[in-house]
Design a protein around this motif. Structure first.
Motif, short mmCIF file in Angstrom:
data_model
loop_
_atom_site.label_atom_id
_atom_site.label_comp_id
_atom_site.label_asym_id
_atom_site.label_seq_id
_atom_site.Cartn_x
_atom_site.Cartn_y
_atom_site.Cartn_z
N LEU A 170 2.04 8.20 8.26
CA LEU A 170 1.96 6.70 8.19
C LEU A 170 1.80 6.17 9.45
O LEU A 170 1.05 5.32 9.83
CB LEU A 170 2.84 5.97 7.30
N GLU A 209 0.59 -1.21 -0.01
CA GLU A 209 0.00 0.03 -0.05
C GLU A 209 0.87 1.23 -0.12
O GLU A 209 0.60 2.40 -0.77
CB GLU A 209 -0.88 0.11 1.25
N VAL A 210 2.07 1.17 0.62
CA VAL A 210 2.82 2.32 0.76
C VAL A 210 3.49 2.52 -0.48
O VAL A 210 3.70 3.68 -0.99
CB VAL A 210 3.84 2.14 1.85
N ASP A 248 2.01 1.71 -3.47
CA ASP A 248 0.98 2.33 -4.21
C ASP A 248 1.02 3.82 -4.16
O ASP A 248 1.16 4.51 -4.99
CB ASP A 248 -0.08 1.69 -4.10
N SER A 249 1.02 4.17 -2.73
CA SER A 249 0.95 5.73 -2.44
C SER A 249 2.04 6.38 -2.94
O SER A 249 2.06 7.63 -3.45
CB SER A 249 0.57 6.06 -1.11
N LEU A 250 3.22 5.80 -2.74
CA LEU A 250 4.53 6.58 -3.04
C LEU A 250 4.64 6.69 -4.71
O LEU A 250 4.99 8.10 -5.00
CB LEU A 250 5.71 5.60 -2.69
N ASN A 305 -1.60 7.32 11.15
CA ASN A 305 -2.68 6.64 10.53
C ASN A 305 -2.84 5.29 11.11
O ASN A 305 -3.97 4.65 11.25
CB ASN A 305 -2.48 6.78 9.02
N VAL A 308 6.18 9.95 0.55
CA VAL A 308 5.19 9.34 1.69
C VAL A 308 6.05 9.77 3.02
O VAL A 308 7.24 9.33 3.32
CB VAL A 308 5.07 7.83 1.64
N GLU A 367 2.11 7.32 -6.37
CA GLU A 367 1.08 8.04 -6.90
C GLU A 367 1.53 9.60 -6.41
O GLU A 367 1.45 10.32 -7.14
CB GLU A 367 -0.13 7.79 -6.27
N SER A 368 2.10 9.70 -5.08
CA SER A 368 2.32 11.25 -4.77
C SER A 368 3.72 11.35 -4.85
O SER A 368 4.08 12.67 -4.87
CB SER A 368 1.92 11.23 -3.56
#
Length: 762
Positions: free
Chosen positions: A141, A125-126, A128-130, A144, A136, A132-133
């Motif tokens: 994190l 998941e990290v 994928d987020s990395l 959250n 991170v 995308e943006s």
């Protein structure tokens, strides 16, 4: 092999058996008792639920925990297990500990039982987020996910390159993609490549939205790799980027300025962006001969100039103020620092002023005549004063000797020659150009030596009183010779100015010298001869009137009296040369025995300089217009002719006429205008006085005219009278004395400036 019939028969038998009911059954109570007996015999281990109605074996409980962990996607809190499985928390914790020991894929973090598959899923998941943006934040994190930051950093770092594709900043706790770092690097390189002057990092960091650690690391990498030409000064937020182009221009400007001016000002270097100028100079000018002061550093050129001035002052037995010789940014403390670092030996330092011991001796010599005169007077008036200067009593005991010596020393110190303020007053008159602070320091330093010399003078005076008259005569003769020689040299220098005048002006110059300086010479000679022949002198004043001199001369032996009468007659003549010849005869061995020396060039230059400086000092203090004009024209005459002038006030117009060929047209107009105003003012005041006298004679009240303070005295001044007479008395004008006096006072600074500007230039 069995046939299908046999299989079908066997299946029918199983079905029949299953449908057949059991003949012997156990009741629930019997089951409970059996289980309890097994537990009691420790043949069975069970875990009871919270309500006590159910129990489960540890093996079954472990399976249930694993099932719940799987249901919750690899992460569950043990408190939640306690509620879900309805089992006491301590049993849950015990089983979990066993599971952690048995299975390395399980971890317990802050009460959460976590399976490694959960961390792998989290890493995906990290990632994928990395992707995308681009970045991170691990701290975000952690908040959250409710996991410790260190735990996340450790596990994410171990999955870098396998699950997570990017870069990990462990210091800042940030994950980046390669593309993000590349964009970041390009932006930083572009911004700082455009810089041409020192640029602070913090504003760029705030405006560009950069991440702190990445920004600083990228910037340092670019500089170290040579992609950015420059240097980074300071740390983190306080850092400043200085481009190479600016550093080169900065160094070029500093080198050029130093080469041209031979000094560098620290404040100017700070304005150029050099935070530590002293360190910069030490690093870049270590091979140069520089001296670091408080406000700047000076090079060899200025050092040599100042050192030469100090050497010249030392060799000429004078003094020099170092501050005006240093660069303009320097302050008084810089002058003191330079003198402290100066390599010249045998100099005295007084707050930025350098002098020598010979100058101090010269200052003390100014008091010699005064000291001898006072010593003679004090000894003659109070002989008991010498008892305080007596040596200590001799005794057999050494301690008594030391004690007596200390007492004698204390008494000696108490007999002072002059106080510091009086010494300052004398020095200000004799050395008018010295700064007040310097004169005060000199006065404080020479007070004690002067006192010691005064004690010696008292002893010498006392010895002279007790010694035969011949010794005393030699002392008086030496004093006379010194005084006469000084006046004689002045007379010969003043005499050189007379040929510049013609007609009545030349006659006036001769008469004025005869009535002043020549008369003083005759007085001193007559006094000495009178004392040598034991003739009492009634007056205690230094000068003698004509009647006093004639009376004393009449009491002398005929041979000496004849020569002195002849000398006295020359004072009423019109030629200084005649007096000089006769005076040389009188000073011969037959009468006085005084040897008159001709002034040498060096002594003559010294007298000219001293006389000019004395006149300039008087001009600065003078407030009377007529006397100011007199002093100004005398100074200008000496400046243009090189001759000292001793003339009365009535000769001022003649002097102005002579100066007309030397002065500029504007200066000539200023002097003539000022002279005419003085003549008008004197004439107006004189007419006013005559009007008052005539009114008093007629018995009527005189008209009151306000002429300003000191009008009558000013009108009677000899200088003003002389000028008025020399011009034949101009016609009376309607101008009031007060108006004329106001005009004179307004033009007074302009007239003074004609000569004072030359003093400043010196």
């Amino acid at each position: 092999m069995a046939s299908w019939d046999e299989v079908r028969k066997l299946a029918a038998d199983f079905k029949r058996i299953q449908n057949t009911s059991t003949a012997h059954k156990l009741s629930e109570r019997n089951c409970v008792e059996i289980v309890a007996k097994l537990i009691e015999m420790k043949l069975l281990d069970v875990i009871y639920t919270l309500d006590g109605k159910e129990y489960v074996t540890p093996q079954c409980f472990e399976r249930e925990i694993k099932d719940e962990l799987h249901v919750h996607r690899g992460r569950i809190n043990i408190v939640d297990l306690h509620q879900i499985l309805n089992v006491d928390l301590r049993h849950v914790e015990a089983i979990v500990e066993e599971l952690l020991k048995q299975d390395d894929n399980l971890v317990l973090v802050q009460g959460d039982l976590i399976e490694l598959s959960y961390l792998d899923q989290l890493a995906e998941e990290v990632n994928d987020s990395l992707q995308e943006s681009g970045q991170v934040l691990v701290a975000e994190l952690s908040r959250n996910r409710g996991l410790p930051l260190s735990f996340l950093v450790e596990n994410l770092h171990s999955r870098m390159g396998s699950i997570i594709h990017g870069q990990f900043d462990s210091v800042g706790g940030v994950l980046y993609t390669e593309a993000y770092v590349a964009r970041h690097r390009s932006r930083v390189r572009g911004i700082f490549s455009a810089a041409t002057r020192p640029t602070a990092v913090s504003p760029i960091l705030a405006r560009g939205g950069f991440q702190d650690n990445l920004f600083h690391s990228v910037l340092r990498e670019l500089i170290s790799a040579g992609e950015l030409k420059g240097a980074l000064h300071g740390r983190l937020e306080n850092a400043t980027f200085i481009p190479d182009v600016y550093s080169k221009m900065q160094k070029k400007w500093i080198d050029s300025f130093f080469a041209s001016n031979s000094y560098l000002e620290f404040d100017a270097m700070r304005r150029l962006g050099i935070d530590d100028p002293i360190l910069y100079i030490k690093n870049h000018y270590s091979n140069h001969d520089v001296i670091l002061l408080n406000t700047c550093c000076i090079g060899y050129s200025i050092q040599s100039q100042v050192t030469a001035a100090i050497e010249e002052a030392k060799n000429s037995h004078s003094w020099v103020d170092v501050l005006p010789l240093l660069p303009s940014p320097c302050i008084a403390a810089d002058a003191e620092t330079f003198l402290n670092k100066c390599s010249i030996r045998d100099i005295l330092k007084y707050e930025g002023i350098a002098t020598c011991k010979e100058f101090m001796h010269a200052c003390m010599a100014l008091f010699t005549e005064m000291m001898e005169t006072r010593a003679l007077q004090d000894v003659s008036k109070n002989p008991s004063l010498l008892s305080e200067l007596s040596s200590p009593t001799k005794g057999s005991d050494k301690r008594d000797k030391k004690r007596s010596a200390r007492q004698a020393d204390r008494k000696t110190v108490e007999i002072k020659f002059l106080d510091v303020p009086k010494i300052i007053s004398v020095l200000e008159q004799k050395i008018p150009d010295c700064p007040p602070e310097f004169i005060e320091a000199v006065a404080q330093d020479i007070q004690r030596p002067l006192t010691e010399e005064y004690h010696k003078a008292l002893e010498v005076s006392f010895d002279l009183m007790k010694k035969p008259s011949g010794v005393q005569n030699r002392k008086l003769h030496a004093a006379l010779e010194t005084q006469v020689q000084e006046l004689w040299m002045q007379l010969k220098l003043f005499e050189k100015a007379i040929p510049y005048f013609e007609g009545d002006s030349r006659v006036q110059a001769h008469k004025y010298l005869l009535s002043t300086l020549c008369s003083d010479l005759v007085t001193r000679v007559v006094r000495f001869v009178a004392e040598d022949h034991m003739i009492p002198v009634d007056t205690q004043e230094i000068s003698l009137t004509l009647e006093d001199r004639i009376k004393i001369i009449g009491q002398l032996p005929p041979a000496i009296s004849k020569q002195l009468k002849s000398l006295e007659t020359t004072l009423r003549g019109k030629d200084v040369e005649t007096f000089s010849q006769k005076f040389e005869t009188v000073c011969g061995m037959e009468c006085c025995g005084v040897f008159l020396k001709k002034p040498d060039k060096k002594k003559e230059r010294h007298l000219l300089f001293t006389h000019r400086q004395s006149l300039l000092g008087k001009v600065e203090q003078e407030e009377d217009p007529a006397m100011t004009l007199h002093l100004v024209v005398v100074i200008l005459f000496q400046q243009f002719t090189g001759c000292m002038l001793h003339a009365p006030g009535r000769m001022v117009p003649s002097i102005v006429t002579i100066l007309g060929t030397h002065l500029q047209e504007e200066e000539q107009k200023i002097l003539l205008s000022f002279q005419q105003l003085i003549i008008k003012y004197i004439t107006a005041v004189r007419n006013m006085e005559e009007a008052k006298r005539s009114s008093n004679a007629n018995g009527s009240e005189p008209q009151k005219l306000e002429t300003g303070e000191g009008t009558a005295e000013t009108a009677k001044d000899s200088e003003k009278e002389g000028m008025a007479e020399s011009n034949g008395g101009d016609e009376q004008t309607d101008n009031e004395p007060t108006v004329l006096l106001s005009k004179l006072n307004s033009e007074l600074p302009i007239v003074k400036a004609i000569v004072l500007k030359t003093k400043k230039d010196q």
